[in-house]
Enzyme design. Structure first.
Site, mmCIF file in Angstrom:
data_model
loop_
_atom_site.group_PDB
_atom_site.id
_atom_site.type_symbol
_atom_site.label_atom_id
_atom_site.label_comp_id
_atom_site.label_asym_id
_atom_site.label_seq_id
_atom_site.Cartn_x
_atom_site.Cartn_y
_atom_site.Cartn_z
ATOM 1 N N PRO A 30 0.824 -1.220 0.000
ATOM 2 C CA PRO A 30 0.000 0.000 0.000
ATOM 3 C C PRO A 30 0.858 1.271 0.000
ATOM 4 O O PRO A 30 0.371 2.342 -0.367
ATOM 5 C CB PRO A 30 -0.818 -0.099 1.284
ATOM 6 C CG PRO A 30 -0.665 -1.488 1.786
ATOM 7 C CD PRO A 30 0.586 -2.070 1.179
ATOM 8 N N GLU A 83 3.499 -7.861 7.862
ATOM 9 C CA GLU A 83 3.655 -6.396 7.768
ATOM 10 C C GLU A 83 4.604 -5.991 6.637
ATOM 11 O O GLU A 83 4.896 -4.812 6.470
ATOM 12 C CB GLU A 83 4.165 -5.819 9.096
ATOM 13 C CG GLU A 83 3.280 -6.119 10.294
ATOM 14 C CD GLU A 83 1.830 -5.676 10.104
ATOM 15 O OE1 GLU A 83 1.610 -4.508 9.729
ATOM 16 O OE2 GLU A 83 0.931 -6.513 10.321
#
Ligand code: JF5
Length: 272
Positions: free
Chosen positions: A92, A119
């Protein structure tokens, strides 16, 4: 084009055998190689993640399996025509994936996708990879997925359909929203097909008028309407010089007027 994907979920990429991309593979236009990242782990649990330095929630992908996987893929895939791949890491926080980037990637002989879980991947993996090949972190949109695999499917499909021989004539892509041309940077309007009457609904009479000039004009108006409704940011980017009188009238009706060399909402505050 050769495409390598290193992932802990190669099954997630199974759709690459289906439909347009699947046919492109069958035709030999794309050569997809999926790799299980865990094949480059050496502990009994095939561990690919660990806790983040500095603390915090979630887990980070360990560098060692990635380093060995990338070494192996670079060695196995190298050819005279494509000595190194271009590496794409979905995240992202990457640069936006756009049609322009898809066109750029469609020109590459070899793409290497590295979708992360958890993550993300230890930064050193990307930093080291960038000393050996071009690496881009790329975002397919402002939302968070459970992993980058779906983003890889999106990018591979957008790139594959641009490769010569992948699309048939019937599905040619010159009129795409975001493709260059007269409708550049406008969204496409509605489309219709037979029957001309369905559940009491007729197609817009203009679409069956046979008047191709009037149809093109109507399509452009519909494109402007949809773009104003869904993507006002794209209206603000229209070059006023690329707009004819009728466009200007339609935009005015939609509440957009030219001011200071660009289209702005009629009620926008006047700059001083
Ligand atoms: C990912 C950390 C990678 O969620 C995405 C994504 C969203 N837009 N484009 C990509 O990728 C997976 C999540 C968290 C790294």
């Amino acid at each position: 084009m050769r495409i390598d994907v290193v992932t802990i979920f190669p099954e997630y990429l199974a759709p690459l055998d289906v439909s347009l991309v699947g046919k492109a593979c069958a035709k030999g236009l794309i050569d997809v190689h999926l790799h299980q990242l865990r094949d480059w782990t050496y502990d009994v649990h095939k561990t690919v993640d660990d806790t983040p330095y500095g603390g915090g929630p979630g887990m980070v992908m360990k560098p060692e399996p990635w380093g060995l996987a990338l070494d192996a893929v670079l060695e196995r895939g190298a050819s005279a025509a494509a000595p190194v791949p271009r590496m794409i890491v979905p995240t992202p926080s990457g640069r936006p994936f756009t049609q322009d980037l898809a066109v750029e990637l469609a020109d590459e002989p070899w793409l290497l996708f590295a979708p992360a879980r958890y993550e993300g991947i230890d930064r050193r993996v990307l930093d080291e990879a960038a000393t050996r090949m071009r690496v881009d972190e790329v975002s397919i949109g402002d939302y968070v997925l459970a992993g980058g695999e779906v983003a890889v499917l999106v990018m591979v499909e957008a790139v594959a359909r641009l490769l010569p021989g992948v699309l048939g004539n019937a599905e040619s892509h010159r009129d795409d929203s975001f493709a260059p041309g007269a409708m550049a940077n406008l969204l496409e309007g509605p489309v219709y097909t037979k029957p001309a009457q369905w559940r009491g609904r007729e197609v817009p009479p203009i679409t069956v008028s046979g008047n191709h000039g009037a149809i093109a004009r109507w399509r452009r108006d519909e494109a402007l309407r949809r773009t104003a409704a869904h993507r006002p940011d794209l209206i603000a980017r229209i070059d006023p010089a690329a707009v004819d009188k009728k466009d200007r009238a339609t935009l005015a009706e939609l509440g957009w007027i030219e001011r200071d060399g660009r289209f702005q909402p009629t009620d926008a505050p006047v700059a001083d």
